[in-house]
Scaffold this active site. Structure first.
Site, short mmCIF file in Angstrom:
data_model
loop_
_atom_site.label_atom_id
_atom_site.label_comp_id
_atom_site.label_asym_id
_atom_site.label_seq_id
_atom_site.Cartn_x
_atom_site.Cartn_y
_atom_site.Cartn_z
N GLU A 36 -0.34 -5.54 83.59
CA GLU A 36 -0.93 -6.75 83.04
C GLU A 36 -2.36 -6.86 83.58
O GLU A 36 -2.60 -6.68 84.77
CB GLU A 36 -0.09 -7.94 83.50
CG GLU A 36 -0.73 -9.27 83.33
CD GLU A 36 0.07 -10.40 83.99
OE1 GLU A 36 -0.26 -11.54 83.71
OE2 GLU A 36 0.99 -10.13 84.78
N VAL A 38 -5.34 -8.84 84.92
CA VAL A 38 -5.51 -10.13 85.57
C VAL A 38 -7.01 -10.38 85.70
O VAL A 38 -7.69 -9.72 86.48
CB VAL A 38 -4.83 -10.17 86.96
CG1 VAL A 38 -5.07 -11.52 87.63
CG2 VAL A 38 -3.36 -9.86 86.86
N ASP A 80 0.65 -4.85 102.25
CA ASP A 80 -0.81 -4.89 102.18
C ASP A 80 -1.28 -6.22 101.58
O ASP A 80 -2.14 -6.25 100.71
CB ASP A 80 -1.34 -3.71 101.35
CG ASP A 80 -2.83 -3.47 101.55
OD1 ASP A 80 -3.37 -3.85 102.62
OD2 ASP A 80 -3.47 -2.91 100.63
N ALA A 84 -7.76 -9.91 98.51
CA ALA A 84 -8.15 -9.02 97.41
C ALA A 84 -6.95 -8.57 96.57
O ALA A 84 -7.13 -8.14 95.43
CB ALA A 84 -8.89 -7.80 97.95
N ASP A 98 -1.19 -4.82 93.40
CA ASP A 98 -1.39 -3.65 94.26
C ASP A 98 -0.21 -3.43 95.20
O ASP A 98 -0.28 -3.69 96.40
CB ASP A 98 -2.69 -3.73 95.04
CG ASP A 98 -3.03 -2.39 95.69
OD1 ASP A 98 -2.25 -1.43 95.54
OD2 ASP A 98 -4.08 -2.30 96.36
#
Length: 188
Positions: A36, A38, A80, A84, A98
């Site tokens: 998707e 974003v 993680d 970000a 991520d």
């Protein structure tokens, strides 16, 4: 790692986690997956640029925690978590993304480290067990969420200057008691 990330993402369907749309291999064997899109900004940037109040930041962070909790119930450790990797759309919807370092947590192997190379972490957001190379669990993500929350509320890292190396992270995370975020914050 690519195949593992795709398999992990296929397990997760939550409104605050970027969705896996498709995956497979090209005719020449190259693996791919489509996520998707974003259109957003990192969590801390989004909140700062919009002058969000403490209450609004906490409401937004609660949604991020909901997404991480969902992943944990699916036995997925992100490993993680950082601003970000949490994008916020124009309408204020956070999207966790991520999962490249994510692992499926298997309690039967909980005593085995899930990381063998110290470089597989973001030093400024890593948990004590990550920087020490110890076995990881969902508490790894909870610690990283705490660092993100501190930065969201205080506008800076709990460790002062951003840590850039695993050795600096080890010292900061394991030997430093952060100041309360309220000592830094000038939020409404």
């Amino acid at each position: 790692l690519f195949r593992q990330e795709r398999q992990i993402l296929a397990r997760l369907e939550h409104p605050y986690i970027a969705r896996l749309l498709d995956g497979g291999a090209t005719p020449d064997g190259q693996l791919y997956y489509a996520m998707e899109y974003v259109d957003g900004q990192p969590l801390t940037v989004w909140a700062r640029e919009r002058g969000q109040t403490v209450n609004h930041r906490l409401e937004l962070f609660a949604k991020v925690c909901e997404a991480v909790g969902y992943a944990h119930r699916a036995l997925v450790i992100h490993r993680d978590l950082k601003p970000a990797n949490i994008l916020v759309t124009a309408d204020g919807t956070p999207k966790l993304l991520d999962f490249g370092l994510a692992r499926v947590f298997e309690p039967s192997t909980a005593t085995q480290p899930t990381m063998t190379v110290a470089a597989l972490l973001t030093p400024g957001y890593a948990s004590p067990e990550q920087v020490r190379g110890e076995p990881l669990s969902t508490s790894t993500d909870v610690y990283s969420l705490g660092v993100v929350l501190y930065e969201l509320l205080a506008g800076k890292s709990p460790y002062g200057q951003p840590t850039t190396s695993p050795l600096e992270a080890l010292r900061a995370v394991c030997e430093t008691d952060p100041r309360p975020p309220s000592e830094h914050s000038r939020l409404p």
